[in-house]
Design a protein around this motif. Structure first.
Motif, PDB file in Angstrom:
ATOM      1  N   SER A 244       0.814  -1.213   0.000  1.00 52.21           N
ATOM      2  CA  SER A 244       0.000   0.000   0.000  1.00 52.21           C
ATOM      3  C   SER A 244       0.854   1.272   0.000  1.00 52.21           C
ATOM      4  CB  SER A 244      -0.939   0.013   1.211  1.00 52.21           C
ATOM      5  OG  SER A 244      -0.208  -0.056   2.413  1.00 52.21           O
ATOM      6  N   PHE A 245       2.094   1.193   0.503  1.00 52.29           N
ATOM      7  CA  PHE A 245       2.972   2.361   0.459  1.00 52.29           C
ATOM      8  C   PHE A 245       4.232   2.076  -0.371  1.00 52.29           C
ATOM      9  CE2 PHE A 245       3.821  -0.080   4.270  1.00 52.29           C
ATOM     10  CZ  PHE A 245       5.201  -0.145   4.365  1.00 52.29           C
ATOM     11  N   ARG A 246       4.037   1.303  -1.430  1.00 45.42           N
ATOM     12  CA  ARG A 246       5.129   1.007  -2.363  1.00 45.42           C
ATOM     13  C   ARG A 246       5.693   2.286  -2.981  1.00 45.42           C
ATOM     14  NH1 ARG A 246       6.443  -3.778  -5.024  1.00 45.42           N
ATOM     15  NH2 ARG A 246       7.694  -3.477  -6.907  1.00 45.42           N
ATOM     16  N   PHE A 247       4.887   3.318  -3.017  1.00 44.40           N
ATOM     17  CA  PHE A 247       5.307   4.614  -3.553  1.00 44.40           C
ATOM     18  C   PHE A 247       6.581   5.116  -2.872  1.00 44.40           C
ATOM     19  CE2 PHE A 247       5.200   9.247  -3.459  1.00 44.40           C
ATOM     20  CZ  PHE A 247       4.966   9.571  -4.784  1.00 44.40           C
ATOM     21  N   LEU A 248       6.788   4.741  -1.598  1.00 46.89           N
ATOM     22  CA  LEU A 248       7.925   5.253  -0.841  1.00 46.89           C
ATOM     23  C   LEU A 248       9.207   4.464  -1.070  1.00 46.89           C
ATOM     24  CD1 LEU A 248       6.268   6.031   2.615  1.00 46.89           C
ATOM     25  CD2 LEU A 248       6.653   7.568   0.692  1.00 46.89           C
ATOM     26  N   TRP A 249       9.102   3.193  -1.488  1.00 48.29           N
ATOM     27  CA  TRP A 249      10.307   2.380  -1.577  1.00 48.29           C
ATOM     28  C   TRP A 249      10.444   1.605  -2.886  1.00 48.29           C
ATOM     29  CZ3 TRP A 249       9.017  -2.603  -2.527  1.00 48.29           C
ATOM     30  CH2 TRP A 249       7.761  -3.044  -2.108  1.00 48.29           C
ATOM     31  N   GLY A 250       9.388   1.545  -3.684  1.00 46.81           N
ATOM     32  CA  GLY A 250       9.417   0.690  -4.867  1.00 46.81           C
ATOM     33  C   GLY A 250      10.472   1.047  -5.880  1.00 46.81           C
ATOM     34  N   ALA A 251      10.874   2.310  -5.957  1.00 51.48           N
ATOM     35  CA  ALA A 251      11.835   2.741  -6.965  1.00 51.48           C
ATOM     36  C   ALA A 251      13.276   2.687  -6.484  1.00 51.48           C
ATOM     37  CB  ALA A 251      11.505   4.164  -7.420  1.00 51.48           C
ATOM     38  N   TYR A 252      13.498   2.269  -5.236  1.00 53.61           N
ATOM     39  CA  TYR A 252      14.844   2.271  -4.665  1.00 53.61           C
ATOM     40  C   TYR A 252      15.310   0.860  -4.357  1.00 53.61           C
ATOM     41  CZ  TYR A 252      13.485   7.131  -3.939  1.00 53.61           C
ATOM     42  OH  TYR A 252      13.023   8.415  -4.113  1.00 53.61           O
ATOM     43  N   GLU A 253      16.623   0.681  -4.299  1.00 51.97           N
ATOM     44  CA  GLU A 253      17.181  -0.601  -3.908  1.00 51.97           C
ATOM     45  C   GLU A 253      16.856  -0.870  -2.439  1.00 51.97           C
ATOM     46  OE1 GLU A 253      21.317  -0.745  -4.734  1.00 51.97           O
ATOM     47  OE2 GLU A 253      21.093  -0.283  -6.873  1.00 51.97           O
ATOM     48  N   PRO A 254      16.785  -2.144  -2.054  1.00 52.28           N
ATOM     49  CA  PRO A 254      16.361  -2.473  -0.678  1.00 52.28           C
ATOM     50  C   PRO A 254      17.171  -1.776   0.406  1.00 52.28           C
ATOM     51  CG  PRO A 254      16.349  -4.437  -2.034  1.00 52.28           C
ATOM     52  CD  PRO A 254      16.936  -3.352  -2.881  1.00 52.28           C
ATOM     53  N   ARG A 255      18.482  -1.630   0.217  1.00 49.87           N
ATOM     54  CA  ARG A 255      19.298  -1.018   1.277  1.00 49.87           C
ATOM     55  C   ARG A 255      19.070   0.477   1.404  1.00 49.87           C
ATOM     56  NH1 ARG A 255      24.771   0.486  -0.742  1.00 49.87           N
ATOM     57  NH2 ARG A 255      24.733   0.406  -3.020  1.00 49.87           N
ATOM     58  N   PHE A 256      18.416   1.072   0.412  1.00 50.39           N
ATOM     59  CA  PHE A 256      18.090   2.501   0.484  1.00 50.39           C
ATOM     60  C   PHE A 256      16.600   2.685   0.760  1.00 50.39           C
ATOM     61  CE2 PHE A 256      21.842   2.440  -2.363  1.00 50.39           C
ATOM     62  CZ  PHE A 256      22.696   3.185  -1.570  1.00 50.39           C
ATOM     63  N   TRP A 257      16.071   1.955   1.706  1.00 51.91           N
ATOM     64  CA  TRP A 257      14.651   2.003   2.042  1.00 51.91           C
ATOM     65  C   TRP A 257      14.216   3.380   2.551  1.00 51.91           C
ATOM     66  CZ3 TRP A 257      14.178   3.255   7.179  1.00 51.91           C
ATOM     67  CH2 TRP A 257      15.280   2.992   7.994  1.00 51.91           C
ATOM     68  N   TYR A 258      15.151   4.194   3.012  1.00 54.61           N
ATOM     69  CA  TYR A 258      14.856   5.498   3.610  1.00 54.61           C
ATOM     70  C   TYR A 258      15.040   6.654   2.629  1.00 54.61           C
ATOM     71  CZ  TYR A 258      19.931   5.306   3.603  1.00 54.61           C
ATOM     72  OH  TYR A 258      21.229   5.180   3.199  1.00 54.61           O
ATOM     73  N   TRP A 259      15.365   6.403   1.369  1.00 54.26           N
ATOM     74  CA  TRP A 259      15.847   7.456   0.481  1.00 54.26           C
ATOM     75  C   TRP A 259      14.779   8.489   0.132  1.00 54.26           C
ATOM     76  CZ3 TRP A 259      20.765   8.297   0.036  1.00 54.26           C
ATOM     77  CH2 TRP A 259      21.204   9.248  -0.894  1.00 54.26           C
ATOM     78  N   GLU A 260      13.523   8.133   0.182  1.00 48.86           N
ATOM     79  CA  GLU A 260      12.477   9.111  -0.103  1.00 48.86           C
ATOM     80  C   GLU A 260      12.505  10.239   0.927  1.00 48.86           C
ATOM     81  OE1 GLU A 260       9.838  10.778  -2.513  1.00 48.86           O
ATOM     82  OE2 GLU A 260      10.643   8.771  -2.890  1.00 48.86           O
ATOM     83  N   VAL A 261      12.870   9.927   2.160  1.00 50.59           N
ATOM     84  CA  VAL A 261      12.987  10.950   3.197  1.00 50.59           C
ATOM     85  C   VAL A 261      14.163  11.872   2.893  1.00 50.59           C
ATOM     86  CG1 VAL A 261      13.267  11.349   5.674  1.00 50.59           C
ATOM     87  CG2 VAL A 261      11.989   9.363   4.862  1.00 50.59           C
ATOM     88  N   VAL A 262      15.265  11.322   2.425  1.00 51.01           N
ATOM     89  CA  VAL A 262      16.423  12.138   2.028  1.00 51.01           C
ATOM     90  C   VAL A 262      16.040  13.089   0.901  1.00 51.01           C
ATOM     91  CG1 VAL A 262      18.777  12.070   1.100  1.00 51.01           C
ATOM     92  CG2 VAL A 262      18.030  10.333   2.748  1.00 51.01           C
ATOM     93  N   GLU A 263      15.278  12.605  -0.045  1.00 54.76           N
ATOM     94  CA  GLU A 263      14.840  13.449  -1.160  1.00 54.76           C
ATOM     95  C   GLU A 263      13.948  14.592  -0.668  1.00 54.76           C
ATOM     96  OE1 GLU A 263      14.246  14.739  -5.127  1.00 54.76           O
ATOM     97  OE2 GLU A 263      15.782  13.552  -4.111  1.00 54.76           O
TER      98      GLU A 263
END
Length: 301
Positions: A244-263
Motif C-alpha cells: 500500500s505504500f510502495r510509492f515510498l520504496w518501490g523505486a529504490y534498492e532495498p538497502r536505500f529504504w529510507y531514500w524518499e525521506v532524504v529526497e
C-alpha cells in the motif's frame, strides 16, 4: 498526463492478472506465465514511477527558484520556471481560480492551502477506516484495493504539495523594509510585519511548519522504518503488508529504504529553508550550490 495514464493502465492490468492467476491456481504453466508477466509489469511501473518522480521533483525545485533566490533571471527563463511549477504544484486557490474572483491576502492563501490539504487527508483517512472496518468484512479484495488506493493517494498528494506548501510557509517570515520602522511581507506587501495580527498568524504558520515541512518526512520515515526489514527482504514485491505504500520504496534498492525521506529533505532546503537565508547574498547561493553538490555525490554513491 500520458505517463500517469500509462502507469494507471498497467496497474489495472496487474490487478486483472493477479485475479486471473488466483482462479487458475499456481501449479500449471499458464499460471507461471501470468506470474512472470505480472513481475515484468511491476518492474515497468517502478521504472516509470521513478522517472516521473524525478521529473516532478525537478519541476518543483526549479519552479521555486524564482521565489527562493534573488537572481535576475531572464524573463523568458522566469516564465519557463513558473510554467514548470504550475504543472506540478497542488495549489488549491490557484486550481479553483479564487484569485480571479476575490483578492486573497497571503495569510488567507496559506490558510486555504493548508486547511484544504488537511481536509483531503482527513477524507482519505476516513476512506481507509471505512474500507478496513466495513467494506473488508463484505468483500475482502474490494476493501484491500480501496485501502491501497487511499493510502497511495495520501502519499502522492503529500509528495505533490510538499515543496509548494513549504515554500509558502517559509515565505511568511520574509519581510522587507518599506519605510521608517515599517516592514512588509515580500510575498504580499499588503501585509505589515511586526503587528499583532502578523504575530498571531505566525503561531498558525509555525504549527503548519511542524505538520507539513517536518511532519510529512517524519511520517514517511516512521512508516518505512517500521517495515524496513520487510522492505529489505527478497519477498518485498509480494509482501501484501507493504504494497500500500510502495510509492515510498518501490523505486529504490532495498538497502536505500529510507531514500524518499532524504529526497524530501533536499526539497525542503532548496525550496523552503533557503528563503530565510540572507536574500541575494553570496551565502545563499553558496549554500544552494553546496546542497546540490552534496545531493549529486549522494546519488552517485
Amino acid at each position: 498526463i500520458a505517463g500517469v495514464g500509462g502507469v494507471g493502465g498497467v496497474a489495472i492490468l496487474l490487478v486483472v492478472l493477479r485475479n486471473k492467476r488466483k482462479r487458475q491456481g499456481s501449479n500449471n504453466a499458464s499460471a507461471r506465465a501470468l506470474n512472470a508477466l505480472e513481475t515484468k509489469c511491476r518492474r515497468m511501473i517502478d521504472s516509470v514511477q521513478m522517472k516521473l518522480k524525478i521529473l516532478v521533483a525537478f519541476c518543483q525545485i526549479a519552479g521555486s527558484f524564482r521565489s527562493t533566490f534573488s537572481i535576475p533571471f531572464p524573463a523568458s527563463y522566469t516564465a519557463f520556471m513558473s510554467s514548470l511549477s504550475g504543472v506540478v504544484d497542488f495549489d488549491l486557490p490557484a486550481m479553483f481560480r479564487l484569485n480571479c474572483a476575490v483578492s486573497l491576502s497571503y495569510d488567507v492563501a496559506i490558510l486555504l492551502k493548508t486547511s484544504g490539504s488537511l481536509l483531503i487527508f482527513l477524507a482519505l483517512g476516513i476512506g481507509i477506516s471505512i474500507s478496513a472496518v466495513v467494506i473488508r468484512k463484505v468483500h475482502n479484495n474490494a476493501g484491500d484495493m480501496l485501502t491501497r488506493w487511499c493510502t497511495s493517494s495520501i502519499l502522492s498528494l503529500s509528495f505533490l504539495i510538499y515543496p509548494g506548501i513549504s515554500l509558502s510557509l517559509f515565505r511568511w517570515f520574509k519581510c522587507v523594509p518599506a519605510g521608517p520602522d515599517t516592514h512588509v511581507l515580500l510575498a504580499d506587501m499588503r501585509v505589515f510585519c511586526n503587528t499583532a495580527s502578523y504575530w498571531s498568524f505566525t503561531a498558525y504558520v509555525v504549527g503548519m511548519i511542524a505538520v507539513f515541512p517536518f511532519g510529512i518526512p517524519a511520517a514517511y520515515f516512521g512508516l518505512v522504518f517500521r517495515y524496513r526489514m520487510r522492505i529489505q527482504s527478497k519477498s518485498r514485491n509480494t509482501d501484501k503488508r507493504i504494497q500500500s505504500f510502495r510509492f515510498l520504496w518501490g523505486a529504490y534498492e532495498p538497502r536505500f529504504w529510507y531514500w524518499e525521506v532524504v529526497e524530501l529533505m533536499r526539497k525542503l532546503v532548496l525550496a523552503g529553508v533557503m528563503v530565510v537565508v540572507i536574500e541575494g547574498s553570496t551565502l545563499q547561493i553558496a549554500i544552494g550550490l553546496l546542497v546540490c553538490f552534496v545531493a549529486g555525490i549522494a546519488y552517485a554513491l
